[in-house]
Design an enzyme around this catalytic site. Structure first.
Site, PDB file in Angstrom:
ATOM      1  N   ASP A  11       0.843  -1.186   0.000  1.00 58.66           N
ATOM      2  CA  ASP A  11       0.000   0.000   0.000  1.00 58.66           C
ATOM      3  C   ASP A  11       0.883   1.242   0.000  1.00 58.66           C
ATOM      4  OD1 ASP A  11      -2.745   0.957   0.140  1.00 58.66           O
ATOM      5  OD2 ASP A  11      -3.132  -0.771   1.416  1.00 58.66           O
ATOM      6  N   ASP A  30      -3.460   4.607  -2.023  1.00 59.01           N
ATOM      7  CA  ASP A  30      -4.589   4.956  -1.172  1.00 59.01           C
ATOM      8  C   ASP A  30      -5.058   6.387  -1.404  1.00 59.01           C
ATOM      9  OD1 ASP A  30      -6.201   4.273   1.351  1.00 59.01           O
ATOM     10  OD2 ASP A  30      -5.189   6.122   1.959  1.00 59.01           O
ATOM     11  N   GLU A  47      -6.706   3.767  -5.818  1.00 61.37           N
ATOM     12  CA  GLU A  47      -7.999   3.938  -5.147  1.00 61.37           C
ATOM     13  C   GLU A  47      -8.429   5.360  -5.507  1.00 61.37           C
ATOM     14  OE1 GLU A  47     -10.078   3.581  -0.748  1.00 61.37           O
ATOM     15  OE2 GLU A  47      -8.175   4.629  -0.936  1.00 61.37           O
ATOM     16  N   HIS A  59     -10.748  -4.229   2.527  1.00 65.88           N
ATOM     17  CA  HIS A  59     -10.642  -3.874   3.945  1.00 65.88           C
ATOM     18  C   HIS A  59     -11.549  -2.723   4.353  1.00 65.88           C
ATOM     19  CE1 HIS A  59      -8.173  -1.054   1.800  1.00 65.88           C
ATOM     20  NE2 HIS A  59      -8.074  -0.299   2.864  1.00 65.88           N
ATOM     21  N   ASP A  60     -12.152  -2.037   3.379  1.00 63.56           N
ATOM     22  CA  ASP A  60     -13.054  -0.922   3.669  1.00 63.56           C
ATOM     23  C   ASP A  60     -14.512  -1.270   3.427  1.00 63.56           C
ATOM     24  OD1 ASP A  60     -11.139   0.918   4.498  1.00 63.56           O
ATOM     25  OD2 ASP A  60     -10.775   1.670   2.473  1.00 63.56           O
TER      26      ASP A  60
END
Length: 560
Positions: free
Chosen positions: A98, A199, A256, A329-330
């Site tokens: 990430d 991210d 993202e 994960h979100d």
């Protein structure tokens, strides 16, 4: 588009805190990932994406980085990471990390110096503004709730945080800051990293007027998205980022990128786009009106989901490549979110969802536990949650006039903790994740949903995922299923999602009945070969297929 190596990958996302604990402190770690590389290899994945393992106070579970160049001690050391790289390489598995560059932790040395010394160069590494008549500079609301501004002690100054107050935003208007970021990125890529998932990248540019907008809630604030997400001028930052880092390596980059409209996709993933691919959240967030306002629920239909998926695929196909996913994960667990009838929140429902998304045009992403059908939990108290956005959404729901019971229900349905519960390896104490009490409470269904049991069951979801991976990547149909064109089937019943993957000499149809009703679909031909099916047999009557609830299949049409 030209074929690229990353189009063929199967990516497995790991949330390191919850994957496998090797030293029995209740927290997953790097050595735990290394221990499970043989399992991942047997599953068939070719790349792992590891959520942040950098040094961090873990306010937002690693997305608040205090040192980009070091590993958080709870995960291990740089030597442990080197050994993971070495082990993964032996199994032919690549590693993606990430990259979080919109903000740091407030415990980063840059920010500590910015706070302690207003005259230092680091004050301009972040975004500080004077207050207005003793109030914050404007009325923007952060993604996690409350003002985006936090007051600096002993000064009439505030710093901006689009997310939590302990995640101050970096000031990308500052070229010196940008160069520091590029140097850090190149250092990681030189270690042999395959690439990055990036991210919140569309938040780098903020409107420089910093003006208030009309309030959109009873708190007197307005979502900051209108002024901080995908704003004009971001193209300068993203072009420079690509030119000074990614272009120097044959790496993969997955953005993202919330807020990107389909007519902008060419800039992001076109031939000269900023990234290799992006996640499109438009269908993933179908259950809420806004991804950050969980109390605004929707009563979505399969037809609406189908249209969103089709629109996404058609837009992505025009210009480049996408990243296909149903969990991360979100997000809550897919089987709990998309399978409305709880009776089918099992192998049948989970395998239907697998077929639905896995053969879309794009690189498939599997989130840890998705391959065994892990489900949402149900907590009975807000104190049981770790996720900061869950706590903020609970408070916001109360402000909006909902009862505590209603607010807790919203959070249970949507909490990011749903996909952060420890991986369920076996039916023993703590699900084989750790011998110590896990950092986050387990889902209590681990005795019936776990890896060990599904390895032993030849008809399990885990083996179904192995079959899907083999069909896409290692079968005679791989060329069509990876590189073939996407074509929507828009003539079906409302509860059916059907599409084609087409190459020069092959036509493969994917059919999913995403409902608990019996449905029918008429095929173009009755000369077919069933390549994958989540029921025991196909009920074919000429060119008609009678679909049972949540029945899904992949078929090759021998006549077009």
């Amino acid at each position: 588009m030209r074929k690229k190596w990353w189009q063929k990958e199967i990516v497995y996302q790991i949330y390191p805190r919850s994957f496998k604990d090797s030293n029995n402190d209740g927290i997953g770690d790097i050595n735990g990932i290394t221990e499970k590389i043989p399992y991942l290899s047997k599953l068939g994945i070719t790349m792992i994406w590891i959520c942040p393992i950098y040094k961090s106070p873990m306010v937002d579970n690693g997305y608040d980085i205090s040192d980009y160049d070091d590993i958080n001690p709870e995960f291990g050391s740089l030597e442990d990471l080197d050994y993971l790289f070495e082990t993964a390489h032996k199994y032919g598995i690549k590693i993606m990390l990430d990259l979080v560059i919109n903000h740091t932790s407030d415990e980063h040395e840059w920010f500590k110096e910015a706070i302690n010394n207003p005259e230092s160069k680091y004050r301009d590494y972040y975004i500080f503004k004077e207050g207005i008549n003793g109030n914050p500079p404007n009325n923007w609301r952060s993604i996690f709730g409350g003002s985006v501004w936090e007051k600096v002690p002993d000064e009439d100054m505030y710093y901006l945080h689009v997310f939590d107050k302990k995640q101050p935003d970096l000031n990308f208007e500052n070229p010196e800051l940008r160069e520091e970021i590029y140097h850090m990125i190149n250092g990681w890529l030189e270690k042999g990293l395959a690439g990055f998932r990036i991210d919140s990248i569309t938040f780098l540019k903020k409107d420089q007027d910093y003006s208030s907008l009309p309030a959109d809630g009873p708190d007197g604030l307005v979502t900051c998205k209108f002024k901080t997400r995908n704003r004009p001028g971001i193209e300068k930052f993203l072009h420079e980022l690509k030119e000074k880092t990614f272009d120097k390596f044959d790496c993969v980059t997955v953005g993202e990128a919330p807020g990107v409209q389909y007519d902008e996709l060419d800039e992001f993933i076109g031939e000269n786009g900023y990234f290799s691919m992006i996640f499109d959240f438009k269908y993933a967030d179908i259950d809420v009106e806004s991804g950050s306002d969980w109390f605004k629920r929707t009563n979505w239909t399969t037809k609406e989901l189908r249209n969103l998926i089709f629109n996404s695929q058609e837009a992505l196909q025009k210009v480049g490549w996408g990243a296909s996913f149903i969990e991360n994960h979100d997000q809550p667990r897919a089987v709990s979110k998309f399978i409305k009838n709880t009776k089918y929140q099992n192998y049948i429902g989970a395998s239907a969802l697998g077929i639905l998304y896995f053969f879309l045009r794009g690189t498939p992403f599997i989130y840890q536990g998705q391959e065994i059908g892990m489900k949402n939990f149900e907590r009975d108290s807000i104190e049981a949650f770790n996720d900061i956005s869950s706590i903020d959404n609970y408070e916001r729901s109360l402000q909006e006039g909902y009862t505590e019971k209603e607010a807790l229900n919203f959070v249970n349905l949507r909490s990011r903790d749903n996909t952060r519960t420890p991986m369920q390896w076996d039916s023993e104490e703590n699900a084989g994740f750790s011998e110590a009490t896990p950092w986050l409470a387990l889902n209590d269904d681990f005795k019936t949903i776990n890896v060990q049991d599904q390895i032993a069951d030849s008809n399990s979801l885990l083996h179904f995922y192995e079959d899907m991976i083999h069909l896409r990547n290692d079968s005679r149909y791989s060329n069509t299923l990876i590189y073939g064109d996407f074509k929507a089937d828009k003539e079906t019943q409302d509860n059916i999602i059907s599409y084609y993957r087409i190459s020069d000499n092959e036509n493969i149809q994917i059919i999913v009945n995403l409902s608990d009703q019996n449905e029918k679909i008429k095929l173009q031909s009755n000369d077919i070969k069933v390549l994958l099916h989540n029921y025991k047999n196909t009920k074919l009557n000429g060119t008609d297929i009678n679909l049972r609830p949540y029945e899904a299949l992949v078929i090759k049409l021998n006549e077009i």
